[in-house]
Design a protein around this motif. Structure first.
Motif, mmCIF file in Angstrom:
data_model
loop_
_atom_site.group_PDB
_atom_site.id
_atom_site.type_symbol
_atom_site.label_atom_id
_atom_site.label_comp_id
_atom_site.label_asym_id
_atom_site.label_seq_id
_atom_site.Cartn_x
_atom_site.Cartn_y
_atom_site.Cartn_z
ATOM 1 N N THR A 88 -8.088 61.631 -106.567
ATOM 2 C CA THR A 88 -8.562 60.317 -107.316
ATOM 3 C C THR A 88 -8.259 58.687 -106.637
ATOM 4 O OG1 THR A 88 -9.610 61.527 -109.087
ATOM 5 C CG2 THR A 88 -9.889 59.163 -109.882
ATOM 6 N N GLY B 89 -14.522 57.235 -101.243
ATOM 7 C CA GLY B 89 -13.908 56.253 -101.792
ATOM 8 C C GLY B 89 -12.862 55.915 -102.953
ATOM 9 N N ARG B 90 -13.523 57.375 -104.063
ATOM 10 C CA ARG B 90 -13.129 56.876 -104.993
ATOM 11 C C ARG B 90 -12.293 58.809 -105.595
ATOM 12 N NH1 ARG B 90 -13.221 52.439 -104.464
ATOM 13 N NH2 ARG B 90 -13.786 50.954 -105.268
ATOM 14 N N ARG B 91 -13.240 59.379 -105.529
ATOM 15 C CA ARG B 91 -13.012 60.524 -106.081
ATOM 16 C C ARG B 91 -13.711 62.083 -104.980
ATOM 17 N NH1 ARG B 91 -15.337 63.993 -110.303
ATOM 18 N NH2 ARG B 91 -13.600 65.754 -111.488
ATOM 19 N N ASN C 287 -10.191 50.514 -101.898
ATOM 20 C CA ASN C 287 -11.246 50.636 -100.648
ATOM 21 C C ASN C 287 -10.474 51.166 -99.320
ATOM 22 O OD1 ASN C 287 -10.076 47.838 -100.517
ATOM 23 N ND2 ASN C 287 -11.822 47.500 -99.291
ATOM 24 N N GLY D 15 -8.840 55.144 -100.645
ATOM 25 C CA GLY D 15 -10.249 55.106 -100.953
ATOM 26 C C GLY D 15 -10.492 56.167 -99.528
#
Length: 169
Positions: A87, A67-69, A15, A18
């Motif tokens: 990512t 927060g991821r991709r 997190n 991200g």
């Protein structure tokens, strides 16, 4: 077909890493090495459909998972058909894999410009981006990509322009 990937294990929870992805193209961009490279700029905040690019490379956002991709589809330069993405994937509670992937099917003049110009520049820029990410979570700022001689030669006109702009301030 070109498939180009860069990876870095970051010692931080997914997190937190991200957040770096979410900062792309903002005033507080913490992932893009904009002090050394043309800034990533988008026509609106990071979200699907936002369009822009950096330097001569143009694209728009095709996928975004906060927060991821984030994934971008190329619209330029001519002959660039494909996409690139960042990512963040959790490896453990305090370890994250930050990955940049590029998939490109060059055509026309891009069959020459990708390997001779864009690839060495791209590789250096992304490694410096990953250095920036790693150094934000490290007690030392030890990660520092060493540019190849060819990349230094290619960057020389840009570097002179950046030096001139900074001295004019």
């Amino acid at each position: 077909m070109v498939y180009n990937t860069h990876r870095r294990v970051i010692v931080a929870p997914v997190n937190e890493v991200g957040i770096l992805i979410d900062s792309l193209a903002s005033k507080n961009d913490r992932l893009w090495p904009r002090s050394e490279w043309p800034a990533m700029r988008l026509d609106r905040p990071l979200n699907i459909g936002a369009a822009g690019g950096h330097g001569p490379v143009r694209y728009f956002v095709t996928a975004y998972e906060p927060g991821r991709r984030i994934e971008f589809q190329f619209t330029g330069p001519s002959g660039f058909t494909g996409h690139h993405s960042f990512t963040a994937s959790s490896l453990s509670e305090n370890s994250t894999l930050l990955r940049h992937e590029l998939s490109l099917s060059p055509s026309g003049v891009a069959k020459l410009t990708w390997p001779l110009f864009f690839r060495p520049m791209h590789d250096a820029l992304i490694e410096e981006s990953l250095d920036l990410a790693e150094n934000q979570f490290s007690s030392s700022t030890g990660a520092a990509h060493q540019r190849s001689l060819w990349t230094k030669i290619l960057r020389a006109p840009f570097s002179a322009c950046m030096t001139h702009r900074q001295s004019a301030r």
